[in-house]
Write an enzyme that holds these catalytic residues in place. Sequence first.
Site, PDB file in Angstrom:
ATOM      1  N   SER A 130     -69.317 -11.564 -10.895  1.00 39.80           N
ATOM      2  CA  SER A 130     -68.459 -10.688 -10.095  1.00 39.80           C
ATOM      3  C   SER A 130     -67.460 -11.408  -9.329  1.00 39.80           C
ATOM      4  O   SER A 130     -67.420 -12.575  -9.068  1.00 39.80           O
ATOM      5  CB  SER A 130     -69.571 -10.061  -9.184  1.00 39.80           C
ATOM      6  OG  SER A 130     -68.673  -9.480  -8.058  1.00 39.80           O
ATOM      7  N   TYR A 154     -76.308 -10.919  -1.841  1.00 42.57           N
ATOM      8  CA  TYR A 154     -76.082 -10.451  -3.325  1.00 42.57           C
ATOM      9  C   TYR A 154     -74.936 -11.429  -4.080  1.00 42.57           C
ATOM     10  O   TYR A 154     -74.918 -11.885  -5.238  1.00 42.57           O
ATOM     11  CB  TYR A 154     -75.335  -9.174  -3.417  1.00 42.57           C
ATOM     12  CG  TYR A 154     -74.594  -8.932  -4.696  1.00 42.57           C
ATOM     13  CD1 TYR A 154     -75.379  -8.354  -5.926  1.00 42.57           C
ATOM     14  CD2 TYR A 154     -73.286  -8.679  -4.704  1.00 42.57           C
ATOM     15  CE1 TYR A 154     -74.716  -7.968  -6.897  1.00 42.57           C
ATOM     16  CE2 TYR A 154     -72.664  -8.257  -5.948  1.00 42.57           C
ATOM     17  CZ  TYR A 154     -73.520  -7.819  -7.049  1.00 42.57           C
ATOM     18  OH  TYR A 154     -72.846  -7.621  -8.432  1.00 42.57           O
ATOM     19  N   LYS A 158     -75.074 -14.251  -7.423  1.00 39.40           N
ATOM     20  CA  LYS A 158     -73.990 -14.273  -8.493  1.00 39.40           C
ATOM     21  C   LYS A 158     -73.630 -15.738  -8.640  1.00 39.40           C
ATOM     22  O   LYS A 158     -73.746 -16.499  -9.774  1.00 39.40           O
ATOM     23  CB  LYS A 158     -72.862 -13.429  -8.750  1.00 39.40           C
ATOM     24  CG  LYS A 158     -73.115 -11.864  -8.502  1.00 39.40           C
ATOM     25  CD  LYS A 158     -73.649 -11.509  -9.843  1.00 39.40           C
ATOM     26  CE  LYS A 158     -74.301 -10.248 -10.156  1.00 39.40           C
ATOM     27  NZ  LYS A 158     -75.044  -9.815 -11.384  1.00 39.40           N
TER      28      LYS A 158
HETATM   29  P1  NAD Z   1     -76.880  -0.784 -12.358  1.00 43.73           P
HETATM   30  O1  NAD Z   1     -77.762  -0.726 -11.521  1.00 43.73           O
HETATM   31  O2  NAD Z   1     -76.367   0.779 -13.030  1.00 43.73           O
HETATM   32  O3  NAD Z   1     -77.379  -1.456 -13.883  1.00 43.73           O
HETATM   33  C1  NAD Z   1     -78.268  -2.419 -13.580  1.00 43.73           C
HETATM   34  C2  NAD Z   1     -79.744  -2.022 -14.366  1.00 43.73           C
HETATM   35  O4  NAD Z   1     -80.594  -3.092 -14.450  1.00 43.73           O
HETATM   36  C3  NAD Z   1     -80.313  -0.940 -13.900  1.00 43.73           C
HETATM   37  O5  NAD Z   1     -80.540  -0.010 -14.997  1.00 43.73           O
HETATM   38  C4  NAD Z   1     -81.520  -1.358 -13.435  1.00 43.73           C
HETATM   39  O6  NAD Z   1     -82.482  -0.439 -13.591  1.00 43.73           O
HETATM   40  C5  NAD Z   1     -81.847  -2.665 -14.129  1.00 43.73           C
HETATM   41  N1  NAD Z   1     -82.654  -3.727 -13.595  1.00 43.73           N
HETATM   42  C6  NAD Z   1     -82.473  -4.395 -12.299  1.00 43.73           C
HETATM   43  N2  NAD Z   1     -83.451  -5.231 -11.966  1.00 43.73           N
HETATM   44  C7  NAD Z   1     -84.094  -5.334 -13.156  1.00 43.73           C
HETATM   45  C8  NAD Z   1     -85.234  -6.098 -13.589  1.00 43.73           C
HETATM   46  N3  NAD Z   1     -85.862  -6.855 -12.840  1.00 43.73           N
HETATM   47  N4  NAD Z   1     -85.688  -5.864 -14.754  1.00 43.73           N
HETATM   48  C9  NAD Z   1     -85.324  -5.063 -15.676  1.00 43.73           C
HETATM   49  N5  NAD Z   1     -84.293  -4.280 -15.393  1.00 43.73           N
HETATM   50  C10 NAD Z   1     -83.615  -4.414 -14.144  1.00 43.73           C
HETATM   51  O7  NAD Z   1     -75.464  -1.833 -12.128  1.00 43.73           O
HETATM   52  P2  NAD Z   1     -74.036  -1.919 -13.005  1.00 43.73           P
HETATM   53  O8  NAD Z   1     -73.044  -1.262 -12.165  1.00 43.73           O
HETATM   54  O9  NAD Z   1     -74.285  -1.279 -14.370  1.00 43.73           O
HETATM   55  O10 NAD Z   1     -74.046  -3.481 -12.989  1.00 43.73           O
HETATM   56  C11 NAD Z   1     -74.510  -4.317 -14.152  1.00 43.73           C
HETATM   57  C12 NAD Z   1     -74.576  -5.710 -13.648  1.00 43.73           C
HETATM   58  O11 NAD Z   1     -72.968  -6.045 -13.544  1.00 43.73           O
HETATM   59  C13 NAD Z   1     -75.208  -6.223 -12.625  1.00 43.73           C
HETATM   60  O12 NAD Z   1     -75.814  -7.477 -12.615  1.00 43.73           O
HETATM   61  C14 NAD Z   1     -74.276  -6.169 -11.317  1.00 43.73           C
HETATM   62  O13 NAD Z   1     -74.481  -6.924 -10.342  1.00 43.73           O
HETATM   63  C15 NAD Z   1     -72.788  -6.451 -11.978  1.00 43.73           C
HETATM   64  N6  NAD Z   1     -71.546  -6.158 -11.729  1.00 43.73           N
HETATM   65  C16 NAD Z   1     -71.472  -4.869 -11.114  1.00 43.73           C
HETATM   66  C17 NAD Z   1     -70.318  -4.496 -10.590  1.00 43.73           C
HETATM   67  C18 NAD Z   1     -70.080  -3.204 -10.118  1.00 43.73           C
HETATM   68  O14 NAD Z   1     -69.058  -2.636  -9.209  1.00 43.73           O
HETATM   69  N7  NAD Z   1     -70.573  -2.227 -10.804  1.00 43.73           N
HETATM   70  C19 NAD Z   1     -69.263  -5.583 -10.251  1.00 43.73           C
HETATM   71  C20 NAD Z   1     -69.583  -6.900 -10.533  1.00 43.73           C
HETATM   72  C21 NAD Z   1     -70.750  -7.328 -11.236  1.00 43.73           C
HETATM   73  N1  UFG Z   2     -64.243   1.909   0.457  1.00 47.21           N
HETATM   74  C1  UFG Z   2     -63.924   3.060   1.547  1.00 47.21           C
HETATM   75  N2  UFG Z   2     -64.943   4.014   1.731  1.00 47.21           N
HETATM   76  C2  UFG Z   2     -66.038   3.919   0.930  1.00 47.21           C
HETATM   77  C3  UFG Z   2     -66.265   3.103  -0.121  1.00 47.21           C
HETATM   78  C4  UFG Z   2     -65.478   2.083  -0.307  1.00 47.21           C
HETATM   79  O1  UFG Z   2     -62.766   3.244   1.837  1.00 47.21           O
HETATM   80  O2  UFG Z   2     -66.864   4.835   1.111  1.00 47.21           O
HETATM   81  C5  UFG Z   2     -63.077   0.987   0.315  1.00 47.21           C
HETATM   82  C6  UFG Z   2     -63.476  -0.465   0.553  1.00 47.21           C
HETATM   83  O3  UFG Z   2     -63.450  -0.689   1.948  1.00 47.21           O
HETATM   84  C7  UFG Z   2     -62.685  -1.160  -0.517  1.00 47.21           C
HETATM   85  C8  UFG Z   2     -62.589  -0.210  -1.439  1.00 47.21           C
HETATM   86  O4  UFG Z   2     -62.844   1.163  -1.046  1.00 47.21           O
HETATM   87  O5  UFG Z   2     -61.289  -1.459   0.214  1.00 47.21           O
HETATM   88  C9  UFG Z   2     -63.467  -0.740  -2.630  1.00 47.21           C
HETATM   89  O6  UFG Z   2     -64.567  -0.636  -2.210  1.00 47.21           O
HETATM   90  P1  UFG Z   2     -65.866  -0.710  -3.300  1.00 47.21           P
HETATM   91  O7  UFG Z   2     -67.393  -0.585  -2.384  1.00 47.21           O
HETATM   92  O8  UFG Z   2     -65.806   0.374  -4.186  1.00 47.21           O
HETATM   93  O9  UFG Z   2     -65.820  -2.099  -3.917  1.00 47.21           O
HETATM   94  P2  UFG Z   2     -65.787  -3.690  -3.348  1.00 47.21           P
HETATM   95  O10 UFG Z   2     -64.494  -4.164  -3.712  1.00 47.21           O
HETATM   96  O11 UFG Z   2     -66.169  -3.775  -1.847  1.00 47.21           O
HETATM   97  O12 UFG Z   2     -66.992  -3.987  -4.101  1.00 47.21           O
HETATM   98  C10 UFG Z   2     -67.396  -4.161  -5.328  1.00 47.21           C
HETATM   99  C11 UFG Z   2     -68.920  -4.345  -5.765  1.00 47.21           C
HETATM  100  C12 UFG Z   2     -69.331  -5.700  -5.501  1.00 47.21           C
HETATM  101  C13 UFG Z   2     -68.401  -6.498  -6.317  1.00 47.21           C
HETATM  102  C14 UFG Z   2     -67.021  -6.473  -6.084  1.00 47.21           C
HETATM  103  C15 UFG Z   2     -66.113  -6.952  -6.940  1.00 47.21           C
HETATM  104  O13 UFG Z   2     -69.475  -3.378  -4.766  1.00 47.21           O
HETATM  105  O14 UFG Z   2     -70.549  -5.719  -5.517  1.00 47.21           O
HETATM  106  O15 UFG Z   2     -66.689  -4.775  -6.227  1.00 47.21           O
HETATM  107  O16 UFG Z   2     -66.678  -6.886  -8.430  1.00 47.21           O
HETATM  108  F1  UFG Z   2     -68.771  -7.669  -5.986  1.00 47.21           F
END
Ligand code: NAD
Ligand code: UFG
Length: 343
Positions: A130, A154, A158
């Site tokens: 991330s 979190y 990572k």
């Molecule tokens: P998500 O929560 O939708 O998907 C994660 C999946 O992993 C879920 O289906 C959950 O049930 C499963 N899971 C969690 N712990 C587990 C375990 N111990 N064993 C088996 N399954 C398990 O999240 P996502 O948005 O699809 O994110 C996927 C990956 O990408 C994550 O590792 C997250 O940290 C990373 N990531 C997501 C974002 C984002 O904004 N969505 C940004 C950066 C990184």
């Molecule tokens: N924001 C609002 N209102 C909300 C939610 C978010 O104003 O209800 C704003 C935040 O302050 C930020 C922007 O919208 O300025 C984006 O916020 P997000 O929560 O959508 O995303 P972030 O960039 O804060 O974080 C996300 C994931 C993290 C990840 C990061 C980079 O939540 O886990 O992107 O990948 F690390």
Amino acid sequence: MSIQQKQTILVTGGCGYIGSHMCVELLSAGYDVVVLDNLSNSSAASIEAVQRITQKPLTFVQGDIRDANCLQAIFTNHDIQAVLHFAGLKAVGESTELPVKYYDNNMNGTLRLVEAMTTASCKTLVFSSSATVYGLPDKMPITEDADTGATNPYGRTKLMVEEVLKDLYTADPTWRISLLRYFNPVGAHATGEIGEDPNDIPNNLMPFIAQVAVGRRDKLSVYGDDYPTPDGTGVRDYIHVVDLVRGHMKALEFLQDEPKLAIHNLGTGNGYSVLEAVQAFERACGITIPYQITGRRPGDVAVSYADPTKAKEELGWEAQYNLDRMCEDAWRWQSQYPNGFNT
Ligand code: NAD
Ligand code: UFG
């Protein structure tokens, strides 16, 4: 080793938001797919939808990545060539309240996974990292060689997993490891059959806006309008989830040439403010999104966007979809399934 069609890929967390889109892309490209997910933050209905979209079957194992026996059974029963590792907990706020839960799930989960992979001599791994590993970045756009840091548990998981995987590669350079640093994944599959389905109140901007648009929430809180940005609201690099998973396909190809550990940003390189995102969503859905300006959210950075040059040069990948398309696809999913997979 080469990854060719009809090879089998293990997708951990494949029922989740990004993982389910990954499964569509893999099945469409001809791979066999095994999903391991404990459904802690997802529904098996996503797997049904993936099979409906692709008209192809996949194998779903409901289990936990921390369960060594479960992993061993998967590697024994299937000839897995590579693992795409999405499984993890991702709620920043919750991670500050329940840090041990996050370290246990994200760290121990990854350790058990690479142990099982080692035993099975499966050494090709793509890890969902991330942009959070850049901590409080001091210059934009962010390149992969920028300083790293963590501002919450979190983010620290990572960063720590990245370090573990680097140490693993140093100790055994026959591994092929891709660390993909996602910026802000949003949007949904073009069919609107799968998309982001947060369990509770959405933590992230786009799913919150989508739930306001569909009438599940009254209004959006905009976290601060006093940032040093053009309109004062936070700026992020939103990337379409389909572009994101296509980046994983390219990363898999890149690992074919030779053993390596590679790090790539997956972002578009464009930053949009919260208010610009709101306006784009309004264009997509034709509904006004009520919002109020509130205080800043602790830990938020003002601006974050990627320099995606390295992914373009090394992976031959760049994002195709713009913010309007991300919002249109997110809206299609949200309006077809107002209550997500429970609709
Ligand atoms: P998500 O929560 O939708 O998907 C994660 C999946 O992993 C879920 O289906 C959950 O049930 C499963 N899971 C969690 N712990 C587990 C375990 N111990 N064993 C088996 N399954 C398990 O999240 P996502 O948005 O699809 O994110 C996927 C990956 O990408 C994550 O590792 C997250 O940290 C990373 N990531 C997501 C974002 C984002 O904004 N969505 C940004 C950066 C990184
Ligand atoms: N924001 C609002 N209102 C909300 C939610 C978010 O104003 O209800 C704003 C935040 O302050 C930020 C922007 O919208 O300025 C984006 O916020 P997000 O929560 O959508 O995303 P972030 O960039 O804060 O974080 C996300 C994931 C993290 C990840 C990061 C980079 O939540 O886990 O992107 O990948 F690390």
